[in-house]
Design an enzyme around this catalytic site. Sequence first.
Site, PDB file in Angstrom:
ATOM      1  N   GLU A 132      -5.857 -32.257 -25.022  1.00 14.53           N
ATOM      2  CA  GLU A 132      -5.146 -32.697 -26.223  1.00 14.53           C
ATOM      3  C   GLU A 132      -4.896 -34.205 -26.272  1.00 14.53           C
ATOM      4  OE1 GLU A 132      -4.305 -30.027 -24.404  1.00 14.53           O
ATOM      5  OE2 GLU A 132      -4.444 -28.331 -25.785  1.00 14.53           O
ATOM      6  N   HIS A 136       0.276 -15.053 -25.596  1.00 11.22           N
ATOM      7  CA  HIS A 136      -0.865 -15.685 -26.289  1.00 11.22           C
ATOM      8  C   HIS A 136      -2.107 -14.802 -26.137  1.00 11.22           C
ATOM      9  CE1 HIS A 136      -3.965 -18.717 -27.109  1.00 11.22           C
ATOM     10  NE2 HIS A 136      -3.017 -19.519 -27.564  1.00 11.22           N
ATOM     11  N   HIS A 153       0.792 -21.145 -22.408  1.00 11.97           N
ATOM     12  CA  HIS A 153      -0.635 -21.018 -22.703  1.00 11.97           C
ATOM     13  C   HIS A 153      -1.498 -22.211 -22.303  1.00 11.97           C
ATOM     14  CE1 HIS A 153      -1.023 -23.960 -25.955  1.00 11.97           C
ATOM     15  NE2 HIS A 153       0.219 -23.654 -26.252  1.00 11.97           N
ATOM     16  N   GLU A 203       1.035 -35.690 -37.828  1.00 12.19           N
ATOM     17  CA  GLU A 203       1.594 -35.673 -36.464  1.00 12.19           C
ATOM     18  C   GLU A 203       0.822 -36.646 -35.570  1.00 12.19           C
ATOM     19  OE1 GLU A 203       1.741 -32.429 -33.178  1.00 12.19           O
ATOM     20  OE2 GLU A 203       3.406 -31.912 -34.501  1.00 12.19           O
ATOM     21  N   ARG A 205      -4.000 -24.937 -21.155  1.00 15.68           N
ATOM     22  CA  ARG A 205      -5.223 -24.831 -20.353  1.00 15.68           C
ATOM     23  C   ARG A 205      -5.039 -25.314 -18.913  1.00 15.68           C
ATOM     24  NH1 ARG A 205      -8.635 -24.340 -24.642  1.00 15.68           N
ATOM     25  NH2 ARG A 205     -10.780 -23.780 -24.174  1.00 15.68           N
ATOM     26  N   ASP A 210      -3.646 -32.435 -32.244  1.00 11.47           N
ATOM     27  CA  ASP A 210      -4.435 -32.724 -31.045  1.00 11.47           C
ATOM     28  C   ASP A 210      -5.376 -31.610 -30.614  1.00 11.47           C
ATOM     29  OD1 ASP A 210      -2.737 -30.772 -30.138  1.00 11.47           O
ATOM     30  OD2 ASP A 210      -1.416 -32.157 -29.080  1.00 11.47           O
TER      31      ASP A 210
HETATM   32  C1  UD1 Z   1      -5.683 -24.053 -28.522  1.00  7.83           C
HETATM   33  C2  UD1 Z   1      -5.653 -25.583 -28.508  1.00  7.83           C
HETATM   34  C3  UD1 Z   1      -4.345 -26.080 -27.946  1.00  7.83           C
HETATM   35  C4  UD1 Z   1      -3.158 -25.453 -28.652  1.00  7.83           C
HETATM   36  C5  UD1 Z   1      -3.310 -23.939 -28.655  1.00  7.83           C
HETATM   37  C6  UD1 Z   1      -2.203 -23.325 -29.455  1.00  7.83           C
HETATM   38  C7  UD1 Z   1      -7.781 -26.755 -28.080  1.00  7.83           C
HETATM   39  C8  UD1 Z   1      -8.788 -27.150 -27.083  1.00  7.83           C
HETATM   40  N1  UD1 Z   1      -6.732 -26.067 -27.628  1.00  7.83           N
HETATM   41  O1  UD1 Z   1      -5.656 -23.626 -27.179  1.00  7.83           O
HETATM   42  O2  UD1 Z   1      -4.269 -27.497 -28.098  1.00  7.83           O
HETATM   43  O3  UD1 Z   1      -1.984 -25.817 -27.974  1.00  7.83           O
HETATM   44  O4  UD1 Z   1      -4.555 -23.583 -29.239  1.00  7.83           O
HETATM   45  O5  UD1 Z   1      -2.104 -21.947 -29.227  1.00  7.83           O
HETATM   46  O6  UD1 Z   1      -7.940 -27.037 -29.241  1.00  7.83           O
HETATM   47  N2  UD1 Z   1      -7.826 -15.882 -28.983  1.00  7.83           N
HETATM   48  C9  UD1 Z   1      -7.982 -14.734 -29.714  1.00  7.83           C
HETATM   49  N3  UD1 Z   1      -7.443 -14.676 -30.974  1.00  7.83           N
HETATM   50  C10 UD1 Z   1      -6.725 -15.683 -31.511  1.00  7.83           C
HETATM   51  C11 UD1 Z   1      -6.561 -16.858 -30.756  1.00  7.83           C
HETATM   52  C12 UD1 Z   1      -7.119 -16.941 -29.490  1.00  7.83           C
HETATM   53  O7  UD1 Z   1      -8.600 -13.778 -29.274  1.00  7.83           O
HETATM   54  O8  UD1 Z   1      -6.260 -15.557 -32.652  1.00  7.83           O
HETATM   55  C13 UD1 Z   1      -8.411 -15.952 -27.610  1.00  7.83           C
HETATM   56  C14 UD1 Z   1      -9.946 -16.089 -27.637  1.00  7.83           C
HETATM   57  O9  UD1 Z   1     -10.482 -15.385 -26.576  1.00  7.83           O
HETATM   58  C15 UD1 Z   1     -10.130 -17.590 -27.389  1.00  7.83           C
HETATM   59  C16 UD1 Z   1      -8.986 -17.874 -26.442  1.00  7.83           C
HETATM   60  O10 UD1 Z   1      -7.901 -17.099 -26.937  1.00  7.83           O
HETATM   61  O11 UD1 Z   1     -11.398 -17.885 -26.856  1.00  7.83           O
HETATM   62  C17 UD1 Z   1      -8.559 -19.306 -26.305  1.00  7.83           C
HETATM   63  O12 UD1 Z   1      -8.396 -19.942 -27.583  1.00  7.83           O
HETATM   64  P1  UD1 Z   1      -8.651 -21.536 -27.705  1.00  7.83           P
HETATM   65  O13 UD1 Z   1      -8.393 -21.949 -29.110  1.00  7.83           O
HETATM   66  O14 UD1 Z   1      -9.949 -21.907 -27.115  1.00  7.83           O
HETATM   67  O15 UD1 Z   1      -7.595 -22.160 -26.720  1.00  7.83           O
HETATM   68  P2  UD1 Z   1      -6.016 -22.143 -26.734  1.00  7.83           P
HETATM   69  O16 UD1 Z   1      -5.580 -22.084 -25.315  1.00  7.83           O
HETATM   70  O17 UD1 Z   1      -5.537 -21.154 -27.701  1.00  7.83           O
HETATM   71  N1  UDP Z   2       4.717 -19.128 -32.389  1.00  7.51           N
HETATM   72  C1  UDP Z   2       4.562 -17.971 -33.168  1.00  7.51           C
HETATM   73  N2  UDP Z   2       4.482 -16.755 -32.547  1.00  7.51           N
HETATM   74  C2  UDP Z   2       4.535 -16.632 -31.208  1.00  7.51           C
HETATM   75  C3  UDP Z   2       4.669 -17.800 -30.410  1.00  7.51           C
HETATM   76  C4  UDP Z   2       4.749 -19.032 -31.035  1.00  7.51           C
HETATM   77  O1  UDP Z   2       4.528 -18.052 -34.392  1.00  7.51           O
HETATM   78  O2  UDP Z   2       4.457 -15.508 -30.722  1.00  7.51           O
HETATM   79  C5  UDP Z   2       4.768 -20.440 -33.057  1.00  7.51           C
HETATM   80  C6  UDP Z   2       5.876 -21.391 -32.650  1.00  7.51           C
HETATM   81  O3  UDP Z   2       7.025 -21.219 -33.448  1.00  7.51           O
HETATM   82  C7  UDP Z   2       5.260 -22.760 -32.868  1.00  7.51           C
HETATM   83  C8  UDP Z   2       3.790 -22.512 -32.606  1.00  7.51           C
HETATM   84  O4  UDP Z   2       3.581 -21.111 -32.706  1.00  7.51           O
HETATM   85  O5  UDP Z   2       5.379 -23.153 -34.234  1.00  7.51           O
HETATM   86  C9  UDP Z   2       3.425 -23.017 -31.241  1.00  7.51           C
HETATM   87  O6  UDP Z   2       2.151 -22.583 -30.944  1.00  7.51           O
HETATM   88  P1  UDP Z   2       1.539 -22.711 -29.499  1.00  7.51           P
HETATM   89  O7  UDP Z   2       2.625 -22.703 -28.492  1.00  7.51           O
HETATM   90  O8  UDP Z   2       0.478 -21.681 -29.419  1.00  7.51           O
HETATM   91  O9  UDP Z   2       0.817 -24.126 -29.558  1.00  7.51           O
HETATM   92  P2  UDP Z   2       1.261 -25.632 -29.244  1.00  7.51           P
HETATM   93  O10 UDP Z   2       2.410 -25.977 -30.104  1.00  7.51           O
HETATM   94  O11 UDP Z   2       1.545 -25.720 -27.782  1.00  7.51           O
HETATM   95  O12 UDP Z   2       0.050 -26.430 -29.578  1.00  7.51           O
END
Ligand code: UD1
Ligand code: UDP
Length: 364
Positions: free
Chosen positions: A132, A238, A205, A118, A207, A96
């Site tokens: 999502e 995160h 984490h 999924e 949104r 999603d």
């Molecule tokens: C995204 C997904 C969400 C998922 C989550 C898992 C969307 C809209 N959201 O949300 O469904 O649950 O990932 O974690 O697809 N950033 C870094 N380095 C990284 C990752 C993130 O710096 O490796 C920072 C960046 O500033 C980035 C921000 O995190 O802009 C947010 O990342 P983003 O993918 O937009 O949203 P998530 O809240 O991570």
């Molecule tokens: N996870 C990880 N390291 C962390 C926190 C979570 O590897 O520090 C893993 C966790 O086991 C799961 C996935 O990341 O498999 C979940 O990711 P997240 O919560 O970011 O996203 P969501 O599942 O809510 O989309």
Amino acid sequence: MKNVMLVFGTRPEAIKMCPLVRELRGREGMRTVVCVTGQHRRMLDSVLGAFGVVSDYDLNIMKERQSLFDITTGVLNGMCEVLRRERPDAVLVHGDTSSAFAAALACFYEGSPVGHVEAGLRTHNVWRPYPEEFNRLAVGLVARYHFAPTREAAQNLLGEGKDPSSVYVTGNTAIDALRFTVKREYAHEELTWARGSRLILITAHRRENLGEPMRGMLRAIRRVTEEYPDVKAIYPVHMNPTVREIANGELSGCERIHLTEPLDVLDFHNFLARSHLVLTDSGGIQEEAPALGKPVLVMRRETERPEGVRAGTLRLVGTEEESIYENFKQLLEDREAYEAMAKATNPYGDGFACRRIADILQAE
Ligand code: UD1
Ligand code: UDP
């Protein structure tokens, strides 16, 4: 030779797609191409490294504090060229995220068949989780194959009128990932710090929770942890800078809560396997924890994983500070309630979902 492409970009997608990449790459008659969007940069690369997966294409779209427009347009534009070059027989996307949504939309524009891994999870509220629920509905609209993790998810799809011959119940590939990551012998300095205490694992984490809801959640966790000297908490924060500001603001200086960098998946899964309980708003952790017999307080108002709630491992506690405080305390005090949650059975599969998905694609 069948040309199968997998597209993913965030940590959770990578954790659930890398086992499938490994399975497909071991199959005869299949050419497996991996395209990562780079929606998450560091957290994605860490998972690729853990599973030994090297990508063939990398759209490298991530920006600091990226918007949904940034992600969607970045992936859509990047995928156009990749699809025209590869002309895949099937493109697999996961779950999603906006990477999955935009990749599926690109496939729709290019006429490439989509397989949704999924598939069928629903809260039935398009605003929660945001964005999502919209993303998974939209992927479902164009998918040729729906790989549902559970019967209930398949039922959601059939209820929406999907062709029954396109819906398969496979189990969740998250459980396949755990077979790869969880070790009997494992040590880490954070676990040494927590030895002798009840270890609480925290993540947050979403949104829609950024801002006051997340502050309230963390205040509740802090209050309870300060009341129980035998409790220690680890919170791998995160990388979203807004999450970091809130986590540091609410929890820094609390002796028995360690804020850490995101853990590598091998570490996180092994921490989970050794924890007492989990507080989270994550999706994937709601699937992994039941498989490891760990109770979860889900800090959300609704979940697309009702199987775990029914099985008894997950308890939906909302995002209000007082509700989280009460539920967390109760689970620390009430041994019977805790044991009941810890003993529940895992509804998310037997760890062989990837094999089933590969069999289906190979037979087509
Ligand atoms: C995204 C997904 C969400 C998922 C989550 C898992 C969307 C809209 N959201 O949300 O469904 O649950 O990932 O974690 O697809 N950033 C870094 N380095 C990284 C990752 C993130 O710096 O490796 C920072 C960046 O500033 C980035 C921000 O995190 O802009 C947010 O990342 P983003 O993918 O937009 O949203 P998530 O809240 O991570
Ligand atoms: N996870 C990880 N390291 C962390 C926190 C979570 O590897 O520090 C893993 C966790 O086991 C799961 C996935 O990341 O498999 C979940 O990711 P997240 O919560 O970011 O996203 P969501 O599942 O809510 O989309």
